[in-house]
Write an enzyme that holds these catalytic residues in place. Structure first.
Site, PDB file in Angstrom:
ATOM      1  N   LYS A 222     -11.353  -5.728 -17.173  1.00 32.98           N
ATOM      2  CA  LYS A 222     -11.361  -7.182 -17.296  1.00 32.98           C
ATOM      3  C   LYS A 222     -12.119  -7.599 -18.539  1.00 32.98           C
ATOM      4  O   LYS A 222     -12.881  -6.822 -19.111  1.00 32.98           O
ATOM      5  CB  LYS A 222     -11.976  -7.811 -16.043  1.00 32.98           C
TER       6      LYS A 222
ATOM      7  N   ASP B  59       0.091  -7.066 -30.262  1.00 30.85           N
ATOM      8  CA  ASP B  59      -0.041  -8.162 -29.302  1.00 30.85           C
ATOM      9  C   ASP B  59      -0.262  -9.498 -29.995  1.00 30.85           C
ATOM     10  O   ASP B  59      -1.013 -10.329 -29.505  1.00 30.85           O
ATOM     11  CB  ASP B  59      -1.219  -7.851 -28.369  1.00 30.85           C
TER      12      ASP B  59
ATOM     13  N   GLY C  74      -6.685  -7.013 -16.005  1.00 28.80           N
ATOM     14  CA  GLY C  74      -5.505  -6.153 -16.072  1.00 28.80           C
ATOM     15  C   GLY C  74      -5.719  -4.877 -15.303  1.00 28.80           C
ATOM     16  O   GLY C  74      -6.688  -4.725 -14.558  1.00 28.80           O
ATOM     17  N   THR C  75      -4.794  -3.965 -15.483  1.00 26.80           N
ATOM     18  CA  THR C  75      -4.814  -2.708 -14.741  1.00 26.80           C
ATOM     19  C   THR C  75      -6.074  -1.909 -15.018  1.00 26.80           C
ATOM     20  O   THR C  75      -6.613  -1.255 -14.138  1.00 26.80           O
ATOM     21  CB  THR C  75      -3.595  -1.862 -15.163  1.00 26.80           C
TER      22      THR C  75
ATOM     23  N   LEU D  44     -11.819 -14.126 -18.737  1.00 28.82           N
ATOM     24  CA  LEU D  44     -10.840 -14.444 -19.785  1.00 28.82           C
ATOM     25  C   LEU D  44      -9.535 -13.688 -19.577  1.00 28.82           C
ATOM     26  O   LEU D  44      -8.486 -14.102 -20.032  1.00 28.82           O
ATOM     27  CB  LEU D  44     -11.401 -14.086 -21.170  1.00 28.82           C
TER      28      LEU D  44
END
Length: 479
Positions: free
Chosen positions: A161, A271, A157-158, A154
């Protein structure tokens, strides 16, 4: 609080979170853990209501010589998202002064919290809850990676996951957020993830995704979160192009209720965007917490690196002024504008032009919009966070009182007494008709991090996990 004092103040260079360049900021570190930066040195110590929500409490400090010498990074886990801020100063001595001061404030706050926990009359209730949770994980065998089928990535990122998974025993779908331990624990430091996971366990609201389990493997922390199956709001909006004002009011009210709850717990969501809003099987909103700081994307025209979804960024975030709760009301304005107008309020493929629009451009409305809707969106999309609707000390109450929401009973919203304007056509919690067909039929494999893990990524003995004793949780004992 009158007893809050300034521990240290000075100019530092702060790296932008979204546009990755360095800006000088005058920072104040206070005894309550707040670490606030200003464009200019503030003249008045009793500044207006501070919008910043960033605290050094429970954070991890790192020193590095990259990308510039004398850099230090503050990192903490907020909800299940890793928040990171990067600073640099001119000399190693200055860096040492800052890091020592920050660490001292963080340590003192930690001690105070522990003392409060020991003395608090509610600490016994807390302990009972913890025991129940431990009992639930003891009686129900602790979860491991082997208990799930892995269906779809889905997000990545850094720091880790997020994978859509299906629990083998129940057939239920969840989102599993897998964070790499090494980014949360410094080599010589015990992270504060346990305290944060405790916050997570207590984060329960009808319109927020709840945490079902958390467990760990040799090198990862796993959060297993609710994943509802009524489809993404983005999917439904793209099919219908626009939502009516009534339908938007319903979704907007549920989002306000959830943000009110987070803000009361000193969490800024940061976000809010259409992609993070889903519907449950009955048609109620669920705000997801599957976010990961995306890998930086470089804009070829400017060679500046961006992180995140630029279309949703509030002006104060773009300008890298310290920001706080009002950033969520800007996000609410953007998603409600999209619902009622069928497009983003500001858009340009060129990032530089997009940023200029967000910072400078007045908002335009379709003629079909009611005056109440225009008034609400205009208030939420005010560039100055201090003047924005919801930006004052009353926070969500300003929005709840707005004429667009007149007639809304906010307790009924929370209690899910309002009838959803649209009911997804799903027959059960495991109905996958709104999932992509490509991944419901097949499973994906997870690469085992260590060859000597028994089942690829199984839990390990407590003795081998000194940093994370008891990082295991099951919500089943509480339902």
């Amino acid at each position: 609080m009158s007893d809050v004092t300034i521990v240290k103040e000075d100019w530092v260079q702060k790296r932008g979170e979204y546009i990755k360049n360095w800006r000088p900021r005058y920072f104040l570190l206070k005894t309550d853990g707040s670490f606030i930066g200003y464009k200019e040195k503030p003249q008045d110590v009793d500044l207006p209501y501070p919008l910043n929500n960033f605290s050094v409490a429970k954070c991890q400090l790192m020193k590095t010589e990259r990308p510039k010498p004398n850099t230090f990074i503050i990192r903490c886990l907020q909800w299940t998202t890793v928040i990171e801020r990067t600073f640099h100063v001119d000399t190693p001595e200055e860096r040492e002064e800052w890091t020592e001061a920050i660490q001292a404030v963080a340590d003192r706050l930690q001690r105070q919290e522990e003392e409060r926990m020991n003395c608090s009359p509610t600490s016994q209730i807390d302990n009972i809850g913890e025991e129940e949770m431990d009992a639930s994980t003891t009686h129900h065998k602790r979860k491991t990676m082997n208990d799930f089928d892995y269906l779809k990535l889905l997000g990545k990122g850094t720091f880790g996951k997020v994978i859509l998974v299906r629990e083998k025993a129940s057939g239920k779908y969840y989102a599993m957020k897998i964070l790499k331990k090494e980014v949360i624990i410094a080599k010589d430091e015990v992270a504060h993830t346990l305290t944060e996971s405790r916050v997570l366990k207590n984060t329960r609201h009808p319109f927020l995704t709840s945490l079902k389990y958390s467990f760990q493997t040799k090198d990862r922390l796993c959060f297993v979160m609710e994943y509802v199956n009524g489809g993404e709001l983005f999917f439904h909006l793209s099919r219908e192009r626009v939502f009516s004002e009534d339908r938007t009011r319903f979704y907007g009210a549920e989002i306000v209720s959830a943000l009110d709850y987070l803000h009361s717990g000193k969490i800024v969501y940061r976000d809010l965007k259409l992609e993070n809003l889903m519907l449950d099987k009955d048609g109620h909103i669920k705000i997801t917490d599957f976010g990961l700081c995306k890998e930086g994307i470089t804009d070829a025209a400017t060679m500046k690196t961006f992180c995140g979804t630029p279309e949703y960024l509030a002006p104060e975030v773009l300008e890298d002024n310290d920001y706080g709760r009002a950033v969520d009301w800007w996000g609410l304005g953007v998603v409600m504008y999209e619902m009622m107008c069928g497009r983003l309020p500001f858009y340009n493929q060129d990032h530089e032009k997009l940023f200029e629009l967000i910072l400078m451009e007045d908002i335009k409305f379709p003629r079909t919009l009611s005056s109440d809707a225009k008034s609400l969106l205009s208030g939420l999309l005010i560039k100055d966070p201090n003047k924005r609707l919801g930006g004052g000390p009353d926070d969500p109450k300003e929005i709840m009182r707005h004429s667009f929401f007149s007639g809304v009973n906010w307790q009924d919203v929370y209690d899910k007494k309002l009838v959803p304007p649209f009911k997804p056509q799903v027959t059960s919690e495991t109905d996958t008709r709104y999932f992509d067909e490509e991944f419901t039929a097949q499973t994906i494999t997870i690469t085992p991090p260590e060859k000597d893990d028994d089942d690829g990524m199984d839990c390990m003995d407590n003795e081998r996990r000194p940093h994370f004793p008891q990082f295991s949780y099951s919500a089943s004992g509480r339902e």
